[in-house]
Motif scaffolding. Structure first.
Motif, short mmCIF file in Angstrom:
data_model
loop_
_atom_site.label_atom_id
_atom_site.label_comp_id
_atom_site.label_asym_id
_atom_site.label_seq_id
_atom_site.Cartn_x
_atom_site.Cartn_y
_atom_site.Cartn_z
N PHE A 108 -9.61 35.45 51.07
CA PHE A 108 -10.31 34.48 50.67
C PHE A 108 -10.32 34.41 49.05
CE2 PHE A 108 -12.16 35.60 54.54
CZ PHE A 108 -12.31 34.40 55.34
N GLY A 112 -14.70 30.78 49.37
CA GLY A 112 -14.68 31.10 50.73
C GLY A 112 -13.53 30.50 51.40
N THR A 113 -12.77 29.65 50.90
CA THR A 113 -11.42 29.18 51.44
C THR A 113 -10.18 30.45 51.32
OG1 THR A 113 -10.50 28.22 49.26
CG2 THR A 113 -11.86 26.72 50.78
N ILE A 114 -9.52 30.25 52.45
CA ILE A 114 -8.20 31.31 52.48
C ILE A 114 -7.43 30.97 51.31
CG2 ILE A 114 -6.41 31.64 54.17
CD1 ILE A 114 -8.72 32.80 55.36
#
Length: 200
Positions: A108, A112-114
Motif C-alpha cells: 500500500f 491506503g491505495t495499492i
C-alpha cells in the motif's frame, strides 16, 4: 532495527513451540518436498517463510496457497507441511508481520491505495501466465511469477539465508480433498480472537 521492531519481533516469537497448536511449520510444493527429501536428514534445512501450524488447520492446498500469499498455482495439486527440528533464534529470523505483506513489505501507498508497482507486477505476471509463459522456477508446473497479498490474519517469519534450521518430519500431505488436520483429526478451521476462520 528500531526499539519498536525489536520488541514486536520478540513478542511474536514468545509462544513458539515444536509441537502443539503453535508449532512452527514450513509449507512447500511438490518440488520443494522432493528437494528436501533428496537431502540427507541433517541437510534438510527449512529456509524461506514459516508460520504457526494452527493458522493452517482446515485449509486445503489451494486455500493454503492463497492464505500464505504464495505464487498462484504453486500448490495447485498438493502441499506438504513440515515441522522444524528446533526453534530459530532471534538472529536467524526476521519478523515479516503477516502474510498480506509480500516479502515483508506493504503493498500500500500512503493513503491506503495499492501501489502502482504492486499492481503492475501482478498484471504483468498474470498476462505472462495467460500466454503460456508461467514460471517453472522451483515448480514442476507453471505458476504466476508473483507473490500476492495473503491473509492479514496469519503471522509470518523469514528464516535468514545463512541460518541452518533442519526440518523435522512431514506433518501432512494436503490436497483439495484432504485439508490440514488438527492432532485429533478434526479439520475445523482455526478461529483467532473470535474473528471467524482464517481468510484472505
Amino acid at each position: 532495527m528500531s526499539t519498536f521492531e525489536t520488541l514486536a519481533k520478540a513478542s511474536s516469537m514468545g509462544h513458539w513451540s515444536l509441537n502443539g497448536r503453535q508449532q512452527l511449520v514450513k509449507v512447500v510444493s511438490a518440488s520443494g518436498r522432493d528437494y528436501l527429501m533428496n537431502k540427507s536428514e541433517a541437510e534438510r534445512f527449512g529456509g524461506g517463510y514459516i508460520t504457526e501450524k494452527r493458522y493452517l488447520w482446515g485449509l486445503n492446498n489451494r486455500q493454503m496457497e492463497q492464505v500464505l500469499g504464495l505464487r498462484p498455482h504453486e500448490l495447485k495439486h498438493v502441499a506438504f507441511v513440515f515441522g522444524l527440528s528446533r526453534l530459530p533464534t532471534s538472529d536467524e529470523v526476521d519478523f515479516r508481520l503477516t502474510a498480506d505483506f509480500p516479502d515483508g513489505k506493504s503493498p500500500f501507498e500512503t493513503g491506503g491505495t495499492i501501489s502502482r508497482d504492486y499492481t503492475n507486477a501482478k498484471t504483468k505476471a498474470e498476462a505472462e501466465f495467460a500466454t503460456g509463459k508461467g514460471s517453472t522456477d522451483r515448480s514442476y508446473w507453471p505458476v504466476v511469477d508473483f507473490y500476492p497479498m495473503g491473509s492479514g490474519m496469519v503471522p509470518q517469519w523469514q528464516v535468514r539465508a545463512n541460518a541452518k534450521i533442519p526440518v523435522s518430519g512431514l506433518l501432512a500431505t494436503v490436497t483439495q480433498d484432504r485439508p490440514f488436520p488438527r492432532e485429533n483429526g478434526s479439520v475445523k478451521p482455526y478461529t483467532p480472537h473470535n474473528k471467524g476462520p482464517i481468510r484472505v
